[in-house]
Design a protein around this motif. Structure first.
Motif, PDB file in Angstrom:
ATOM      1  N   HIS A 128       0.841  -1.117   0.110  1.00  9.53           N
ATOM      2  CA  HIS A 128      -0.173   0.040  -0.093  1.00  9.53           C
ATOM      3  C   HIS A 128       0.808   1.468  -0.050  1.00  9.53           C
ATOM      4  CE1 HIS A 128      -2.971   2.927   1.474  1.00  9.53           C
ATOM      5  NE2 HIS A 128      -1.817   3.365   2.182  1.00  9.53           N
ATOM      6  N   CYS A 130      -0.326   5.524   0.124  1.00  5.55           N
ATOM      7  CA  CYS A 130      -1.258   6.603  -0.019  1.00  5.55           C
ATOM      8  C   CYS A 130      -1.281   7.494  -1.157  1.00  5.55           C
ATOM      9  CB  CYS A 130      -1.246   7.673   1.289  1.00  5.55           C
ATOM     10  SG  CYS A 130      -1.707   6.566   2.797  1.00  5.55           S
ATOM     11  N   ARG A 167      -7.139   8.409   7.253  1.00  2.00           N
ATOM     12  CA  ARG A 167      -6.396   7.273   6.714  1.00  2.00           C
ATOM     13  C   ARG A 167      -5.720   6.177   7.478  1.00  2.00           C
ATOM     14  NH1 ARG A 167      -3.951  11.128   3.551  1.00  2.00           N
ATOM     15  NH2 ARG A 167      -1.904  10.340   4.164  1.00  2.00           N
ATOM     16  N   CYS A 177       0.679   2.992   8.153  1.00  2.00           N
ATOM     17  CA  CYS A 177       1.559   3.309   6.989  1.00  2.00           C
ATOM     18  C   CYS A 177       2.712   4.383   7.151  1.00  2.00           C
ATOM     19  CB  CYS A 177       0.588   4.252   6.031  1.00  2.00           C
ATOM     20  SG  CYS A 177       0.851   4.399   4.564  1.00  2.00           S
ATOM     21  N   CYS A 203       4.322   5.739   4.237  1.00  2.00           N
ATOM     22  CA  CYS A 203       4.499   6.322   2.971  1.00  2.00           C
ATOM     23  C   CYS A 203       4.936   7.678   3.171  1.00  2.00           C
ATOM     24  CB  CYS A 203       3.307   6.110   2.048  1.00  2.00           C
ATOM     25  SG  CYS A 203       1.959   7.314   2.525  1.00  2.00           S
ATOM     26  N   CYS A 233       2.298  10.170   4.665  1.00  2.00           N
ATOM     27  CA  CYS A 233       1.744   9.907   5.755  1.00  2.00           C
ATOM     28  C   CYS A 233       2.908  10.484   6.865  1.00  2.00           C
ATOM     29  CB  CYS A 233       1.696   8.369   6.095  1.00  2.00           C
ATOM     30  SG  CYS A 233      -0.061   7.789   5.509  1.00  2.00           S
TER      31      CYS A 233
END
Ligand SMILES: [Zn+2]
Ligand SMILES: [Zn+2]
Length: 327
Positions: A262, A264, A306, A318, A320, A323
């Motif tokens: 995953h 975002c 999220r 997360c 990412c 994030c």
């Protein structure tokens, strides 16, 4: 939970996955080469990431809008509301004008090819499942996934797939609540099979343990299939993460699409255009060696939302770039 498809994730505890397990992935069986734009050999490979077990990486530079590969499901099933409006095998929309000459509990197919393929899996339960499934689902036990489990069991019995076909996917960690509910579901499924023509010698694999393992994998790896609205060419060339889609027509489990991690701010996404075949396309230019990631949730949500959904629905935090900057 979000309207969007639920994708799998690979949490830290699976970081040490044995690499030989990865070698068991059979790429050719997962890909369709029937689409002219689909490359014969997809420009991707599965490897280990530094943060989350397996991931999918670009084997060469990939351009924005490119169709990276098409994946066919291991198992799929129409949603009950779509049972008579889509093909039972490929979930393609049936022409609405076609009068149904069949009995109401009989499933329909879009083509003789789909019908034959479905019969090839000698799905004798398929014709009986509808009424039984409806009754079972109306009793409030939330038997959405057991339709997939039952179909998988039929495929195993007929020899189309092996009983361990989903073992490569990550299972959900089941709560004790879930386990007791699962036992009831298993008993129902088992009795459905016992009422059918199948003898127990045909289904030695059908144990509570098998059921639990399959269900735990389906729960976090099943995709909700929402057929996109728009032309094939438009959808493939459009470098947009979200496409307009109709209501879900069913659920399906794939191998390769479940290996994407995953992000975002994803660089690829999955669309369903005319049927259950999952099409993975690039949202932007991707360099060779770069990891390909999809977004498991609605990417337009803010950071807080999220974070909550990813943790509650998928069990991870997360990290990412989006994030990290709390975007
Ligand atoms: Zn079909
Ligand atoms: Zn993120």
């Amino acid at each position: 939970m979000s309207r969007l498809p639920r994708y799998t994730f690979w949490s830290l505890q699976f970081r040490k996955l044995h690499s030989s397990h990865i070698a068991t992935l059979s790429f050719p069986s997962s890909f369709s080469t029937s689409t002219p734009r689909s490359p014969a050999t997809p420009p991707i490979h599965v490897g280990l990431t530094e943060y989350a077990g397996r991931g999918v990486f670009a084997s060469r530079r990939i351009s924005a809008g490119e169709l990276i590969h098409t994946a066919q499901p291991i198992v799929s099933h129409p949603s009950l509301s779509s049972l008579h409006t889509v093909c039972y095998f490929c979930l393609r929309k049936l022409p609405s004008s076609a009068p149904s000459l069949e009995a109401p509990q009989t499933v329909s197919f879009c083509s003789t090819q789909c019908e034959q393929q479905s019969k090839a899996s000698q799905n004798r339960l398929a014709n009986k499942s509808t009424s039984r499934a409806s009754i079972v689902c109306k009793d409030g036990m939330g038997l959405k996934y057991p339709l997939l489990v039952k179909r998988l069991a039929c495929q195993v019995i007929s020899g189309v797939v092996s009983s361990d076909v989903l073992d490569i996917l990550q299972p959900e960690i089941s709560s004790s609540d879930r386990i007791s509910k699962m036992k009831k579901e298993f008993a129902l499924l088992k009795s459905t099979f016992e009422d059918s023509d199948f003898g127990s010698e045909q289904m030695p694999f059908l144990t509570e343990e098998w059921y639990a393992g399959v269900l735990a994998r389906i729960r976090i790896n099943a995709f909700r299939i929402e057929l996109a609205i728009g032309s094939y060419e438009d959808l493939l060339s459009l470098a947009a993460a979200s496409v307009e889609a109709e209501a879900a027509v069913g659920n399906a489990v794939y191998v390769l699409p479940s290996l994407y991690n995953h992000d975002c701010d994803p660089n690829v996404n999955i669309v369903w255009i005319e049927n259950v075949d999952a099409k993975v396309k690039a949202l932007r230019d991707i360099e060779e060696g770069e990891e390909l990631r999809i977004c498991y949730i609605d990417a337009s949500m803010d950071y807080k939302a999220r974070e909550t959904i990813l943790y509650e629905g998928f069990g991870f935090h997360c990290n990412c770039l989006r994030c990290e900057s709390k975007d």
